[in-house]
Design a protein around this motif. Structure first.
Motif, PDB file in Angstrom:
ATOM      1  N   GLU A  67       0.783  -1.223   0.063  1.00 39.87           N
ATOM      2  CA  GLU A  67       0.122   0.026  -0.039  1.00 39.87           C
ATOM      3  C   GLU A  67       0.979   1.098   0.035  1.00 39.87           C
ATOM      4  OE1 GLU A  67      -2.565   0.123   3.447  1.00 39.87           O
ATOM      5  OE2 GLU A  67      -0.889  -0.201   4.917  1.00 39.87           O
ATOM      6  N   ILE A  68       0.397   2.288  -0.488  1.00 36.30           N
ATOM      7  CA  ILE A  68       1.101   3.769  -0.353  1.00 36.30           C
ATOM      8  C   ILE A  68       0.056   4.628  -0.021  1.00 36.30           C
ATOM      9  CG2 ILE A  68       0.373   4.257  -2.878  1.00 36.30           C
ATOM     10  CD1 ILE A  68       3.534   5.017  -3.237  1.00 36.30           C
ATOM     11  N   ARG A  69       0.844   5.586   0.539  1.00 36.84           N
ATOM     12  CA  ARG A  69       0.068   6.792   1.043  1.00 36.84           C
ATOM     13  C   ARG A  69      -0.057   7.758  -0.161  1.00 36.84           C
ATOM     14  NH1 ARG A  69      -1.151   8.276   6.080  1.00 36.84           N
ATOM     15  NH2 ARG A  69       0.205   7.080   7.080  1.00 36.84           N
ATOM     16  N   GLU A  70      -1.141   8.459  -0.240  1.00 38.66           N
ATOM     17  CA  GLU A  70      -1.402   9.486  -1.463  1.00 38.66           C
ATOM     18  C   GLU A  70      -0.582  10.866  -1.026  1.00 38.66           C
ATOM     19  OE1 GLU A  70      -5.192   9.488  -3.283  1.00 38.66           O
ATOM     20  OE2 GLU A  70      -5.995   8.508  -1.537  1.00 38.66           O
ATOM     21  N   PRO A  71      -0.060  11.394  -1.833  1.00 40.99           N
ATOM     22  CA  PRO A  71       0.708  12.832  -1.407  1.00 40.99           C
ATOM     23  C   PRO A  71      -0.286  13.753  -0.997  1.00 40.99           C
ATOM     24  CG  PRO A  71       0.999  11.944  -3.798  1.00 40.99           C
ATOM     25  CD  PRO A  71       0.101  11.151  -3.247  1.00 40.99           C
ATOM     26  N   ASN A  72       0.120  14.451   0.036  1.00 46.01           N
ATOM     27  CA  ASN A  72      -0.648  15.585   0.747  1.00 46.01           C
ATOM     28  C   ASN A  72      -2.110  14.745   1.145  1.00 46.01           C
ATOM     29  OD1 ASN A  72       1.417  17.097  -0.093  1.00 46.01           O
ATOM     30  ND2 ASN A  72       0.460  17.545  -1.816  1.00 46.01           N
ATOM     31  N   ARG A 110       6.815  -4.833  -6.645  1.00 42.73           N
ATOM     32  CA  ARG A 110       6.674  -4.555  -7.917  1.00 42.73           C
ATOM     33  C   ARG A 110       5.440  -3.483  -7.972  1.00 42.73           C
ATOM     34  NH1 ARG A 110       8.775  -7.197 -12.480  1.00 42.73           N
ATOM     35  NH2 ARG A 110       7.977  -5.525 -13.582  1.00 42.73           N
ATOM     36  N   ALA A 111       4.239  -4.245  -7.583  1.00 45.11           N
ATOM     37  CA  ALA A 111       2.975  -3.357  -7.446  1.00 45.11           C
ATOM     38  C   ALA A 111       3.271  -1.919  -6.690  1.00 45.11           C
ATOM     39  CB  ALA A 111       2.091  -3.929  -6.392  1.00 45.11           C
ATOM     40  N   TYR A 112       4.248  -1.917  -5.693  1.00 40.49           N
ATOM     41  CA  TYR A 112       4.383  -0.696  -5.004  1.00 40.49           C
ATOM     42  C   TYR A 112       5.224   0.206  -5.878  1.00 40.49           C
ATOM     43  CZ  TYR A 112       6.671   2.725  -1.895  1.00 40.49           C
ATOM     44  OH  TYR A 112       7.309   3.768  -1.438  1.00 40.49           O
ATOM     45  N   ASP A 113       6.225  -0.385  -6.609  1.00 40.59           N
ATOM     46  CA  ASP A 113       7.190   0.391  -7.439  1.00 40.59           C
ATOM     47  C   ASP A 113       6.170   1.083  -8.359  1.00 40.59           C
ATOM     48  OD1 ASP A 113       9.293  -0.232  -6.219  1.00 40.59           O
ATOM     49  OD2 ASP A 113      10.033  -1.416  -7.948  1.00 40.59           O
ATOM     50  N   THR A 114       5.119   0.338  -9.031  1.00 37.63           N
ATOM     51  CA  THR A 114       4.370   0.817 -10.271  1.00 37.63           C
ATOM     52  C   THR A 114       3.497   2.241  -9.705  1.00 37.63           C
ATOM     53  OG1 THR A 114       4.075  -1.499 -11.170  1.00 37.63           O
ATOM     54  CG2 THR A 114       2.320   0.199 -11.751  1.00 37.63           C
ATOM     55  N   ALA A 115       3.124   1.911  -8.317  1.00 36.06           N
ATOM     56  CA  ALA A 115       2.020   2.961  -7.808  1.00 36.06           C
ATOM     57  C   ALA A 115       3.118   4.316  -7.585  1.00 36.06           C
ATOM     58  CB  ALA A 115       1.604   2.641  -6.631  1.00 36.06           C
ATOM     59  N   VAL A 116       4.146   4.058  -7.039  1.00 36.18           N
ATOM     60  CA  VAL A 116       4.989   5.227  -6.614  1.00 36.18           C
ATOM     61  C   VAL A 116       5.584   6.091  -7.885  1.00 36.18           C
ATOM     62  CG1 VAL A 116       7.201   4.084  -6.370  1.00 36.18           C
ATOM     63  CG2 VAL A 116       6.717   6.092  -4.836  1.00 36.18           C
ATOM     64  N   PHE A 117       5.860   5.129  -8.829  1.00 34.33           N
ATOM     65  CA  PHE A 117       6.243   6.020 -10.169  1.00 34.33           C
ATOM     66  C   PHE A 117       5.193   6.672 -10.735  1.00 34.33           C
ATOM     67  CE2 PHE A 117       7.193   6.056 -14.626  1.00 34.33           C
ATOM     68  CZ  PHE A 117       8.588   6.517 -14.477  1.00 34.33           C
ATOM     69  N   MET A 150      -2.988  11.303 -11.876  1.00 26.85           N
ATOM     70  CA  MET A 150      -3.802   9.976 -12.358  1.00 26.85           C
ATOM     71  C   MET A 150      -4.730   9.953 -11.090  1.00 26.85           C
ATOM     72  SD  MET A 150      -0.958   7.448 -13.749  1.00 26.85           S
ATOM     73  CE  MET A 150      -2.130   6.201 -13.961  1.00 26.85           C
ATOM     74  N   SER A 151      -5.746   9.156 -11.174  1.00 28.36           N
ATOM     75  CA  SER A 151      -6.724   9.074 -10.004  1.00 28.36           C
ATOM     76  C   SER A 151      -6.233   7.792  -9.074  1.00 28.36           C
ATOM     77  CB  SER A 151      -8.204   8.751 -10.581  1.00 28.36           C
ATOM     78  OG  SER A 151      -8.180   7.233 -11.114  1.00 28.36           O
ATOM     79  N   SER A 152      -6.633   7.550  -7.940  1.00 33.75           N
ATOM     80  CA  SER A 152      -6.197   6.701  -7.155  1.00 33.75           C
ATOM     81  C   SER A 152      -6.696   5.162  -7.777  1.00 33.75           C
ATOM     82  CB  SER A 152      -6.531   6.573  -5.612  1.00 33.75           C
ATOM     83  OG  SER A 152      -7.884   6.908  -5.631  1.00 33.75           O
ATOM     84  N   ALA A 153      -7.802   5.333  -8.109  1.00 33.03           N
ATOM     85  CA  ALA A 153      -8.154   4.162  -8.897  1.00 33.03           C
ATOM     86  C   ALA A 153      -7.586   3.476 -10.012  1.00 33.03           C
ATOM     87  CB  ALA A 153      -9.847   4.148  -9.154  1.00 33.03           C
ATOM     88  N   SER A 154      -7.063   4.500 -10.879  1.00 37.86           N
ATOM     89  CA  SER A 154      -6.150   4.160 -12.097  1.00 37.86           C
ATOM     90  C   SER A 154      -4.756   3.521 -11.548  1.00 37.86           C
ATOM     91  CB  SER A 154      -5.952   5.215 -13.104  1.00 37.86           C
ATOM     92  OG  SER A 154      -5.392   6.215 -12.580  1.00 37.86           O
ATOM     93  N   ILE A 155      -4.038   4.180 -10.614  1.00 38.79           N
ATOM     94  CA  ILE A 155      -2.915   3.861  -9.745  1.00 38.79           C
ATOM     95  C   ILE A 155      -3.012   2.602  -9.335  1.00 38.79           C
ATOM     96  CG2 ILE A 155      -1.403   4.342  -8.116  1.00 38.79           C
ATOM     97  CD1 ILE A 155      -1.998   7.331  -8.834  1.00 38.79           C
ATOM     98  N   ARG A 156      -4.195   2.245  -8.504  1.00 38.62           N
ATOM     99  CA  ARG A 156      -4.505   0.898  -7.939  1.00 38.62           C
ATOM    100  C   ARG A 156      -4.616  -0.011  -9.129  1.00 38.62           C
ATOM    101  NH1 ARG A 156      -9.128   1.790  -5.744  1.00 38.62           N
ATOM    102  NH2 ARG A 156      -8.209   2.500  -3.708  1.00 38.62           N
ATOM    103  N   LYS A 157      -5.449   0.098 -10.315  1.00 40.79           N
ATOM    104  CA  LYS A 157      -5.546  -0.905 -11.087  1.00 40.79           C
ATOM    105  C   LYS A 157      -4.354  -1.198 -12.062  1.00 40.79           C
ATOM    106  CE  LYS A 157      -8.099  -1.473 -15.278  1.00 40.79           C
ATOM    107  NZ  LYS A 157      -7.910  -1.083 -16.714  1.00 40.79           N
TER     108      LYS A 157
END
Length: 154
Positions: free
Chosen positions: A42-47, A65-72, A101-108
């Protein structure tokens, strides 16, 4: 009178040792292991105080790798990654990296990458020899009536 160090800024040696052990058990950034052995990311959203759930995986590499994708996707090329060599290979990430990007698209995107890596890791660890032996030891359906030809009675 002896004061209790409840508000002191120094950390006790026991606490430092405990934190070090936790870091040693956590092989990659942004992931943790559940009690039952699954790895989650999981990752915290900025701000924001909210987090983006990135999924539950059977291998730490897939979760990382899922984390890397989201943080990138959130931070772009300046992100601190677990596997920076893999991000440059994925063209679909370069398009969205750093963009809003929306959090939903990042999660996807993150769960797609994590699931793909998890499937590859699982297939790699369970080679063809193991899968054949697993098929050979098929458990019988206990709700099915026995076939008279195969019964143990004589």
């Amino acid at each position: 009178m002896e004061s209790v160090g409840c508000c002191s800024s120094s950390t006790s040696p026991e606490k430092r040792k405990q934190r070090q052990n936790q870091r040693d058990n956590k092989p990659y950034r942004g992931i943790r292991m559940r009690k039952w052995g699954k790895w989650v990311a999981e990752i915290r959203e900025p701000n924001k105080r909210s987090r983006i759930w990135l999924g539950s995986y059977s291998s730490p590499v897939a979760a990382a790798r899922a984390y890397d994708t989201a943080v990138f996707c959130l931070r772009g090329p300046s992100a601190r990654l677990n596997f920076p060599e893999y991000i440059t290979e994925e063209d679909d990430l370069r398009d969205g990296g750093g963009a809003d990007m929306s959090s939903a698209s990042i999660r996807k995107k993150a769960t797609e990458v994590g699931a793909r890596v998890d499937a590859l890791e699982t297939a790699h660890h369970h080679g063809p020899a193991e899968s054949n032996s697993a098929r050979a030891s098929v458990k019988p359906d206990l709700n099915e009536y026995p076939d008279p030809e195969n019964s143990d009675e004589e």
